[in-house]
Design a protein around this motif. Structure first.
Motif, mmCIF file in Angstrom:
data_model
loop_
_atom_site.group_PDB
_atom_site.id
_atom_site.type_symbol
_atom_site.label_atom_id
_atom_site.label_comp_id
_atom_site.label_asym_id
_atom_site.label_seq_id
_atom_site.Cartn_x
_atom_site.Cartn_y
_atom_site.Cartn_z
ATOM 1 N N GLU A 28 29.421 53.181 39.831
ATOM 2 C CA GLU A 28 29.254 53.049 38.381
ATOM 3 C C GLU A 28 30.314 52.093 37.834
ATOM 4 O OE1 GLU A 28 27.457 53.838 34.784
ATOM 5 O OE2 GLU A 28 26.869 54.723 36.707
ATOM 6 N N ILE A 29 29.914 51.221 36.916
ATOM 7 C CA ILE A 29 30.858 50.291 36.297
ATOM 8 C C ILE A 29 31.213 50.803 34.910
ATOM 9 C CG2 ILE A 29 31.187 47.980 35.347
ATOM 10 C CD1 ILE A 29 29.366 46.920 37.511
ATOM 11 N N GLN A 30 32.504 50.848 34.618
ATOM 12 C CA GLN A 30 32.978 51.191 33.280
ATOM 13 C C GLN A 30 33.747 49.991 32.739
ATOM 14 O OE1 GLN A 30 32.467 54.111 31.421
ATOM 15 N NE2 GLN A 30 33.310 52.796 29.848
ATOM 16 N N HIS A 57 33.792 54.993 40.209
ATOM 17 C CA HIS A 57 33.712 54.241 38.962
ATOM 18 C C HIS A 57 34.643 53.029 39.063
ATOM 19 C CE1 HIS A 57 32.109 58.089 37.724
ATOM 20 N NE2 HIS A 57 31.587 57.475 36.678
ATOM 21 N N ALA A 58 34.075 51.857 38.892
ATOM 22 C CA ALA A 58 34.862 50.628 38.891
ATOM 23 C C ALA A 58 35.231 50.310 37.447
ATOM 24 C CB ALA A 58 34.064 49.482 39.506
ATOM 25 N N MET A 59 36.525 50.310 37.162
ATOM 26 C CA MET A 59 37.014 49.997 35.822
ATOM 27 C C MET A 59 37.255 48.492 35.760
ATOM 28 S SD MET A 59 37.181 53.056 34.556
ATOM 29 C CE MET A 59 38.219 52.955 33.131
ATOM 30 N N ARG A 60 36.518 47.822 34.854
ATOM 31 C CA ARG A 60 36.617 46.361 34.818
ATOM 32 C C ARG A 60 36.722 45.850 33.389
ATOM 33 N NH1 ARG A 60 32.328 43.765 38.792
ATOM 34 N NH2 ARG A 60 31.180 43.725 36.857
ATOM 35 N N ASP A 61 37.510 44.803 33.223
ATOM 36 C CA ASP A 61 37.662 44.119 31.950
ATOM 37 C C ASP A 61 36.301 43.560 31.523
ATOM 38 O OD1 ASP A 61 38.157 41.907 30.105
ATOM 39 O OD2 ASP A 61 40.259 42.141 30.631
ATOM 40 N N ASN A 62 36.076 43.499 30.217
ATOM 41 C CA ASN A 62 34.820 42.962 29.681
ATOM 42 C C ASN A 62 34.497 41.558 30.171
ATOM 43 O OD1 ASN A 62 34.110 45.188 28.208
ATOM 44 N ND2 ASN A 62 35.024 44.452 26.310
ATOM 45 N N GLN A 63 35.504 40.810 30.600
ATOM 46 C CA GLN A 63 35.253 39.434 31.039
ATOM 47 C C GLN A 63 34.324 39.380 32.243
ATOM 48 O OE1 GLN A 63 38.920 37.545 32.086
ATOM 49 N NE2 GLN A 63 39.262 38.848 33.858
ATOM 50 N N TYR A 64 34.168 40.498 32.958
ATOM 51 C CA TYR A 64 33.289 40.541 34.126
ATOM 52 C C TYR A 64 31.911 41.101 33.806
ATOM 53 C CZ TYR A 64 37.620 39.726 36.626
ATOM 54 O OH TYR A 64 38.796 39.189 37.074
ATOM 55 N N ARG A 65 31.631 41.383 32.552
ATOM 56 C CA ARG A 65 30.379 42.036 32.169
ATOM 57 C C ARG A 65 29.142 41.258 32.642
ATOM 58 N NH1 ARG A 65 30.191 43.606 26.249
ATOM 59 N NH2 ARG A 65 31.560 45.237 26.979
ATOM 60 N N ASP A 66 29.155 39.919 32.539
ATOM 61 C CA ASP A 66 27.960 39.174 32.973
ATOM 62 C C ASP A 66 27.782 39.197 34.484
ATOM 63 O OD1 ASP A 66 30.123 37.857 31.779
ATOM 64 O OD2 ASP A 66 29.247 35.897 31.964
ATOM 65 N N TYR A 110 26.736 42.583 40.774
ATOM 66 C CA TYR A 110 27.472 43.670 41.421
ATOM 67 C C TYR A 110 26.500 44.789 41.805
ATOM 68 C CZ TYR A 110 31.128 47.307 41.793
ATOM 69 O OH TYR A 110 31.960 48.317 42.221
ATOM 70 N N GLN A 111 25.636 45.167 40.873
ATOM 71 C CA GLN A 111 24.676 46.252 41.121
ATOM 72 C C GLN A 111 23.571 45.834 42.094
ATOM 73 O OE1 GLN A 111 25.102 49.305 40.257
ATOM 74 N NE2 GLN A 111 26.820 48.994 38.879
ATOM 75 N N TRP A 112 23.243 44.560 42.167
ATOM 76 C CA TRP A 112 22.180 44.047 43.031
ATOM 77 C C TRP A 112 22.472 44.316 44.502
ATOM 78 C CZ3 TRP A 112 22.121 40.230 46.823
ATOM 79 C CH2 TRP A 112 20.864 39.771 47.214
#
Length: 118
Positions: A44-46, A17-26, A31-33
């Motif tokens: 999985e991104i959280q 699980h990659a924990m990431r700040d909302n600023q990377y949401r777009d 990332y998944q591609w």
């Protein structure tokens, strides 16, 4: 670059699980591609939001100016909202961990006052 390196490194290093700040949401679709295209194990991104304190300078870039211009002795200055600074103020590490866990993984911006923290 960040967008290329992170999915590859995360997959190879066994991150689940990659924990990431909302600023990377777009950037999440990119990332998944990479995973199916490169035959990598998916991660999985959280997402989570920032934890801000009112009347507190939180910008690393702005705090860095104080360190680089010797206005403070270092990142562990007790006036800084850094882990090292907070620990130097006297907070115990387990109390800091308990506080962070109690905040939960909110996706909404959280604004706290220091009295809630201490």
């Amino acid at each position: 670059t960040y967008d290329l390196a992170c999915p590859i490194v995360d997959s190879h290093e066994g991150v689940t699980h990659a924990m990431r700040d909302n600023q990377y949401r777009d950037r999440s679709p990119l990332y998944q591609w990479f995973f199916p295209k490169l035959g990598l194990r998916p991660v999985e991104i959280q997402d989570f939001s920032r934890l801000n304190f009112v009347y507190t300078l939180m910008s690393k870039r702005k705090l860095k100016w104080f360190v680089e211009t010797n206005r403070v002795p270092g990142w562990d200055d007790p006036r800084f909202p850094t882990v090292k600074g907070i620990l130097r103020r006297g907070m115990q590490l387990n109390a800091l961990e308990d506080f962070m866990v109690a905040q939960g993984g909110s996706k909404n911006a959280v604004e706290l006052e220091w009295d809630k923290f201490w």
